[in-house]
Scaffold this active site. Structure first.
Site, PDB file in Angstrom:
ATOM      1  N   LYS A 154       8.689   1.924   1.764  1.00 16.14           N
ATOM      2  CA  LYS A 154       9.404   0.654   1.799  1.00 16.14           C
ATOM      3  C   LYS A 154       8.614  -0.412   1.032  1.00 16.14           C
ATOM      4  O   LYS A 154       8.480  -0.310  -0.166  1.00 16.14           O
ATOM      5  CB  LYS A 154       9.676   0.262   3.260  1.00 16.14           C
ATOM      6  CG  LYS A 154      10.187   1.407   4.131  1.00 16.14           C
ATOM      7  CD  LYS A 154      11.576   1.884   3.750  1.00 16.14           C
ATOM      8  CE  LYS A 154      11.978   3.190   4.425  1.00 16.14           C
ATOM      9  NZ  LYS A 154      11.884   3.233   5.865  1.00 16.14           N
ATOM     10  N   ASP A 206       4.198   0.669  14.384  1.00 17.63           N
ATOM     11  CA  ASP A 206       4.817   0.907  13.081  1.00 17.63           C
ATOM     12  C   ASP A 206       5.044  -0.464  12.453  1.00 17.63           C
ATOM     13  O   ASP A 206       5.888  -1.242  12.907  1.00 17.63           O
ATOM     14  CB  ASP A 206       6.142   1.659  13.293  1.00 17.63           C
ATOM     15  CG  ASP A 206       6.883   1.940  11.980  1.00 17.63           C
ATOM     16  OD1 ASP A 206       6.661   1.207  10.995  1.00 17.63           O
ATOM     17  OD2 ASP A 206       7.703   2.878  11.959  1.00 17.63           O
ATOM     18  N   TYR A 228      12.731   3.203  14.980  1.00 21.49           N
ATOM     19  CA  TYR A 228      13.347   3.832  13.799  1.00 21.49           C
ATOM     20  C   TYR A 228      14.050   5.139  14.205  1.00 21.49           C
ATOM     21  O   TYR A 228      13.555   5.878  15.061  1.00 21.49           O
ATOM     22  CB  TYR A 228      12.241   4.092  12.769  1.00 21.49           C
ATOM     23  CG  TYR A 228      12.736   4.770  11.529  1.00 21.49           C
ATOM     24  CD1 TYR A 228      13.482   4.073  10.595  1.00 21.49           C
ATOM     25  CD2 TYR A 228      12.467   6.118  11.295  1.00 21.49           C
ATOM     26  CE1 TYR A 228      13.956   4.704   9.453  1.00 21.49           C
ATOM     27  CE2 TYR A 228      12.926   6.754  10.159  1.00 21.49           C
ATOM     28  CZ  TYR A 228      13.678   6.035   9.246  1.00 21.49           C
ATOM     29  OH  TYR A 228      14.138   6.667   8.116  1.00 21.49           O
ATOM     30  N   ARG A 275      -5.133  19.365  -0.673  1.00 21.30           N
ATOM     31  CA  ARG A 275      -4.393  19.220   0.588  1.00 21.30           C
ATOM     32  C   ARG A 275      -5.219  18.388   1.573  1.00 21.30           C
ATOM     33  O   ARG A 275      -4.692  17.710   2.437  1.00 21.30           O
ATOM     34  CB  ARG A 275      -4.045  20.596   1.189  1.00 21.30           C
ATOM     35  CG  ARG A 275      -3.448  20.495   2.589  1.00 21.30           C
ATOM     36  CD  ARG A 275      -2.603  21.686   3.034  1.00 21.30           C
ATOM     37  NE  ARG A 275      -3.094  22.980   2.631  1.00 21.30           N
ATOM     38  CZ  ARG A 275      -4.139  23.621   3.181  1.00 21.30           C
ATOM     39  NH1 ARG A 275      -4.810  23.072   4.170  1.00 21.30           N
ATOM     40  NH2 ARG A 275      -4.510  24.803   2.731  1.00 21.30           N
TER      41      ARG A 275
HETATM   42  C1  PLP Z   1      11.779   4.299   6.762  1.00 24.01           C
HETATM   43  C2  PLP Z   1      11.040   4.109   8.011  1.00 24.01           C
HETATM   44  C3  PLP Z   1      10.299   5.162   8.576  1.00 24.01           C
HETATM   45  C4  PLP Z   1      10.279   6.556   7.975  1.00 24.01           C
HETATM   46  O1  PLP Z   1       9.686   6.580   6.727  1.00 24.01           O
HETATM   47  P1  PLP Z   1       9.985   7.692   5.607  1.00 24.01           P
HETATM   48  O2  PLP Z   1       9.009   7.348   4.548  1.00 24.01           O
HETATM   49  O3  PLP Z   1      11.420   7.548   5.211  1.00 24.01           O
HETATM   50  O4  PLP Z   1       9.737   9.015   6.227  1.00 24.01           O
HETATM   51  C5  PLP Z   1       9.582   4.905   9.725  1.00 24.01           C
HETATM   52  N1  PLP Z   1       9.605   3.699  10.312  1.00 24.01           N
HETATM   53  C6  PLP Z   1      10.318   2.669   9.816  1.00 24.01           C
HETATM   54  C7  PLP Z   1      10.299   1.361  10.509  1.00 24.01           C
HETATM   55  C8  PLP Z   1      11.059   2.838   8.649  1.00 24.01           C
HETATM   56  O5  PLP Z   1      11.766   1.814   8.159  1.00 24.01           O
END
Ligand code: PLP
Length: 393
Positions: free
Chosen positions: A209, A184, A112, A59
């Site tokens: 992604k 982000d 997001y 963890r």
């Molecule tokens: C998909 C996404 C998230 C969240 O990510 P998860 O892995 O689905 O929790 C956060 N920020 C952006 C810009 C995203 O495209």
């Protein structure tokens, strides 16, 4: 070895992997264990107290997961990185580790969907004030930041209309106000943009992604200097949103082709954007690589490539959207982005489903908007697919 000075193609293959693994394994072993055993109590004690390097419990840390963290740190030119079970875990752990009651966050309206919900529903419960500015109104943001804040949270390009924020300008405003800048960087990927080099303090990725790249794995990552990342790590090891070693391996494998995929997606998206811009059934195309895009000049300054996501409005409203999407062959109608396969959908059914059409209109999301995340297919085939379906509208 320090891979920060290497290009992304090299760093994504080699960072974290120069030492030989057990039995000389050429690939990263998936260390599928919860706990780690020691020869004797002295060694155990020294590991537990940090006198000796090693792992105690998965963890907290795990050797497979550590390789992934070294890779993203190299790609984002950061001192340190830590990992999470999803992108949202990375974002929420960052907020809950760094913020306290009475703090103030300045961000944008277009972040997001999950992040927006943290801003609007969850952070206020802890008496954390959140101010969301018009995305791209840099003067308003600077004014709000100068009023005093603790954390500036940014995304660029944004979902789904690819709005662009001047990251260097906002990071400098945040620094003057004594606030941390968190970016982000999911949409751009580290191949196209490195926010830490523009003055940001932390970079977050939904590795679900582009980094993983195959839509088979949820993962989140945070990069920055040692002290801040460690503070977030200490919260995550207790909070428990840790990454599984098998999942870490999937992301490690995906990352080895990151630059190949992203370069191809950049150039395909550019070509598709030009094709759509010249099409009589298309009202408007949003892509930061187009000169017609309002954020193009800033994007050119801060991005090495413009990314694999574009969106476009059709003439003919939601009926036209349905006709087009129902007739595309080389696409899954699905949420998410950054996969090897092309994914498309209208924001009104995916990322912005919870908003009213008026709220969507205020964000510049019309009922005839489609988000199109370009995969690694041959672009000629994607253009023929789009062209054939557009004829049916
Ligand atoms: C998909 C996404 C998230 C969240 O990510 P998860 O892995 O689905 O929790 C956060 N920020 C952006 C810009 C995203 O495209």
């Amino acid at each position: 070895m320090d891979f920060k000075k290497y290009k992304p193609g090299t760093a994504s293959v080699w960072a974290g992997e120069t030492e030989l693994f057990q039995e000389g394994s050429h690939t990263v072993p998936i260390v599928n264990t919860v706990t780690f055993a020691y020869k004797d109590l002295d060694e155990w004690y020294d590991t537990a107290t940090g006198k000796r390097e090693g792992h105690i419990y998965s963890r907290n840390t795990n050797p497979t997961v550590k390789v992934l963290e070294e890779k993203i740190a190299a790609l984002e030119k950061s001192e340190s990185a830590t990992s999470f079970s999803s992108g949202m875990a990375a974002i929420s752990n960052t907020f809950f580790a760094l913020l306290k009651p009475g703090d103030r966050v300045v961000s944008i309206k277009d972040s997001y969907g999950g992040t927006s919900r943290l801003f609007l529903e969850f952070l206020p419960k802890f008496n954390i004030d959140v101010t969301l500015c018009e995305t791209g109104d840099h003067t308003q943001m600077e004014r709000e930041i100068a009023r005093g804040c603790d954390l500036v949270y940014l995304e660029s390009p944004t979902n789904p209309t690819l709005k662009i924020i001047d990251l260097e300008r906002m990071a400098s405003a945040a620094k003057k106000a004594g606030a941390l800048t968190v970016v982000d960087n999911t949409f751009a990927s580290p191949v196209n943009q490195n926010p830490l080099e523009m003055g940001a303090d932390l970079v977050i990725h939904s590795a679900t992604k582009y980094l993983g790249g195959h839509s088979d794995t949820l993962c989140g990552l945070v990069c920055g200097n040692k002290e801040i990342v460690h503070q977030i790590f200490l919260f995550r090891e207790i909070n428990g949103a840790s990454l599984h070693p098998e999942t870490a391996y999937n992301v490690i494998r995906g990352m080895k082709t990151l630059e190949l995929r992203v370069e191809r997606q950049n150039s395909s998206a550019m070509e598709i954007a030009h094709f759509l811009e010249g099409h009589p059934k298309v009202e408007k195309v949003f892509y930061p690589g187009l000169e017609s895009h309002y954020g193009h000049e800033i994007a050119k300054k801060q991005m090495r490539g413009f990314g694999g996501i574009l969106s476009f409005e059709l003439k003919g409203g939601y009926e036209a959207v349905k006709t087009l999407l129902h007739n595309l062959k080389l696409v899954h109608l699905a949420a998410s982005l950054g996969s090897v396969s092309t994914l498309a959908g209208p924001p009104r059914t995916t990322s912005h489903v919870e908003l009213t059409s008026e709220q969507r209109r205020q964000l510049g999301i019309s009922e005839s908007l489609i988000r199109y995340s370009v995969g690694i297919e041959n672009r000629e085939d994607l253009i023929i697919d789009l062209s054939t379906a557009l004829k049916l509208i």
